[in-house]
Design an enzyme around this catalytic site. Structure first.
Site, PDB file in Angstrom:
ATOM      1  N   ASP A 100       0.836  -1.280  -0.014  1.00  0.00           N
ATOM      2  CA  ASP A 100      -0.089   0.052  -0.089  1.00  0.00           C
ATOM      3  C   ASP A 100       1.014   1.323   0.135  1.00  0.00           C
ATOM      4  OD1 ASP A 100      -2.400   1.729  -0.038  1.00  0.00           O
ATOM      5  OD2 ASP A 100      -2.769   0.936   2.093  1.00  0.00           O
ATOM      6  N   ASP A 121      -3.925   7.207  -3.904  1.00  0.00           N
ATOM      7  CA  ASP A 121      -5.076   7.678  -4.223  1.00  0.00           C
ATOM      8  C   ASP A 121      -6.052   8.092  -3.116  1.00  0.00           C
ATOM      9  OD1 ASP A 121      -5.185   4.980  -2.972  1.00  0.00           O
ATOM     10  OD2 ASP A 121      -7.391   4.835  -3.276  1.00  0.00           O
ATOM     11  N   ALA A 129     -12.297   2.334   0.063  1.00  0.00           N
ATOM     12  CA  ALA A 129     -13.018   2.935   0.924  1.00  0.00           C
ATOM     13  C   ALA A 129     -14.246   2.198   1.294  1.00  0.00           C
ATOM     14  CB  ALA A 129     -13.169   4.425   0.580  1.00  0.00           C
ATOM     15  N   CYS A 133      -8.056 -25.522  16.879  1.00  0.00           N
ATOM     16  CA  CYS A 133      -9.382 -25.961  17.500  1.00  0.00           C
ATOM     17  C   CYS A 133      -9.171 -27.449  17.883  1.00  0.00           C
ATOM     18  CB  CYS A 133     -10.433 -25.384  16.889  1.00  0.00           C
ATOM     19  SG  CYS A 133     -10.703 -23.674  16.614  1.00  0.00           S
TER      20      CYS A 133
END
Length: 562
Positions: A125, A160, A228, A316
């Site tokens: 990112d 962006d 977003a 588990c």
């Protein structure tokens, strides 16, 4: 431009934009590499694909999860993500690395792959998340792309502007203009073999999302994240998330690999894949573990509330809830993170098999029952049925009618469309079966809710072989009535009789007035009474009372398709 990105003021001006074609030629920019994504199988808009990542020299099968790796926190090492969980791609944050002196020097010195000890593909990112969280970052697209290339990133991201939901349209348009400039800067950059993301923004405005998708698709960038959406998912607004993704997909080409930024909860993966998303990243596995939360495909549980672990993953099966609670906080966090990853990767495998089997919608519907907000998301998905139908295979596995939402699936819409191609002539009986009051018909078609009418010769074709419950809901009959109406509209010179098995009034009201309606149960009851009277008069019971077989198919009543 060397100014930092800042949300609070627009720093780009139309006159500043470079001539992309000129710069592309001047810099020797690579040709479009959209052929790096190969579709192998599909169901609904979901697909199994192969994403070739040339800089890493690997091919990633999609749908795929990119575990988020925080370079400052070692919850589960990237090497273990690959060896124990099968991760062949991950995502980390280049802006965090760039702004941390120690991490920056190490990444520039040895490269990102050696620094993280990971041989698969690495996406980074750009700092857009920090921009959304804190309002500004001290970097530009040109600078961060160059840094990502320098440290060995395989799939890079420009800066962006992630626009939150529900902002004023003016802000959404302004932010979208900044994102477009970032994509133009990314196209102009010399990125070599490094793939580059083209984020699709637009807040909660479907037209802006679609426009942004179309603009991104027209670039020569490579992967298309829908951005977003995290605030929507955090607020359980899955219906709004569906609408945003569906709008973006309308603008993007079918061959565009789509990344749903920040989505990685197993509960919603089937829904997102059905929409056509291929890549998912999330730090939820680690963040939830830090908070003592345990992921399942039905939602999130707090470890302190569990008496049993409803899972068969390695964690588990080895530990009980008490065992985990007795561990120190660091060890408990790690074990919970491992479980959270196991259940997420298992769900992706289940989704892929559903695509192969052609029953992805059944899985989506099952998951939709896990939470009311997920049901909203599923119903929003069905609002885009025409869009889904364009990519949904015409023939696949069994159609299971599991709820009233099943009446609105793409297969039903497609069947109604296909009936437009068929011609009905003369007096046509449309019947659910049983014995009609007469036999003066030129043709007999079957009627099966929710699909409606069709020639009997198609009875064994998909989806008319659907498994349908005996106790159908109103939506199924109403959809069948729409099919009758469609047939009548397309064949105005034919006459129709609908022999129905006590359809509800809401469905019968949708049948055109020109159609003669006949209740099969009423006919059956009348014939039974007549036969009983005849037996009483003759004193003979031949065992063939018509009332014993009220659902004989049309052919058994002397009717045929001819």
């Amino acid at each position: 431009m060397n100014e930092p990105i800042c949300r609070r003021a627009s720093i780009f001006h139309p006159g500043d934009r470079p001539a992309n074609a000129t710069l592309t030629a001047a810099l020797g920019k690579r040709q479009s590499m959209r052929d790096h994504f190969e579709l192998r199988d599909g169901d609904l808009a979901g697909r199994i694909g192969r994403l070739s990542v040339p800089r890493a020299g690997v091919t990633v099968e999609t749908p795929a999860l990119l575990p988020v790796v925080n370079p400052n926190i070692d919850t589960i090492s990237p090497a273990r993500l690959a060896s124990e969980f099968g991760a062949d791609i991950l995502i980390t944050n280049s802006y965090i690395i760039k702004t941390n002196e120690h991490l920056r020097e190490e990444a520039l010195d040895v490269g990102l792959h050696e620094m993280l000890d990971f041989d698969g593909a690495i996406m980074t990112d750009s700092g857009s998340f920090q921009l959304a969280e804190y309002g500004e970052i001290d970097t530009t697209t040109e600078e961060i792309l160059q840094f990502q290339r320098d440290i060995g990133t395989d799939i890079a991201t420009p800066v962006d502007i992630p626009t939150p939901p529900d902002v004023a349209r003016e802000q959404a348009e302004t932010d979208l203009e900044l994102t477009r400039q970032a994509l133009a800067d990314a196209e102009a950059a010399d990125t070599g073999e490094m793939l580059v993301n083209a984020p699709v923004q637009g807040s909660t405005y479907p037209d802006l999302r679609e426009e942004a998708g179309r603009h991104a698709d027209a670039t020569d960038l490579d992967v298309f994240p829908v951005g977003a959406v995290v605030p929507m998912m955090n607020a359980y607004r899955y219906d709004d998330m569906v609408d945003a993704v569906a709008a973006a997909k309308r603008g993007l080409g079918v061959d565009a690999p789509v990344h749903l930024f920040g989505a990685g909860h197993p509960m919603m993966l089937a829904l997102a894949v059905a929409l056509g998303c291929d890549l998912f990243d999330s730090a939820a596995y680690a963040l939830y573990a830090r908070d003592g939360r345990y992921l399942t495909v039905r939602g999130t549980e707090h470890l302190e509330d569990l008496d049993y672990l409803p899972c068969t993953c390695p964690i588990c099966t080895e530990y009980s809830p008490d065992d985990l609670r007795e561990k120190g906080s660091k060890r408990q966090e790690q074990l919970l993170a491992e479980h959270n990853l196991h259940v997420t990767f298992a769900e992706l495998r289940r989704i892929k098999q559903a695509i192969r089997d052609g029953d992805l919608m059944e899985l989506v519907e099952e998951r939709a029952r896990s939470h009311p907000a997920m049901l909203d998301g599923y119903r929003a998905l069905l609002d885009h049925v025409d869009q889904l139908e364009r990519e949904d295979p015409a023939s696949k596995g069994a159609f299971f009618y599991a709820s009233n939402e099943s009446a609105h699936r793409p297969e039903v819409a497609r069947h109604h469309d296909r009936m437009d191609r068929l011609t009905a002539e003369g007096h046509v009986l449309l019947t659910e079966g049983g014995i009609p009051s007469g036999d003066d018909f030129d043709a007999t078609w079957r009627v099966v809710p929710p699909f409606g009418p069709f020639p009997r010769s198609l009875s064994e074709t998909y989806p008319l072989t659907a498994e349908v419950p005996e106790r159908l809901d109103r939506d199924a009959y109403e959809q069948a009535a729409r099919g009758v109406s469609r047939l009548v509209e397309e064949n105005p010179d034919a006459a129709f009789t609908l022999a129905h098995d006590d359809w509800p009034e809401s469905a019968l009201a949708r049948v055109p007035e020109s159609v003669e309606l006949e209740s099969l149960s009423a006919v059956s009851e009348r014939l039974g009474d007549e036969a009983s009277e005849a037996d009483d008069e003759s004193g003979v019971d031949d065992g063939n009372d018509a009332s014993d077989d009220g659902r004989v198919e049309g052919d058994a009543a002397g009717l045929s398709d001819e």
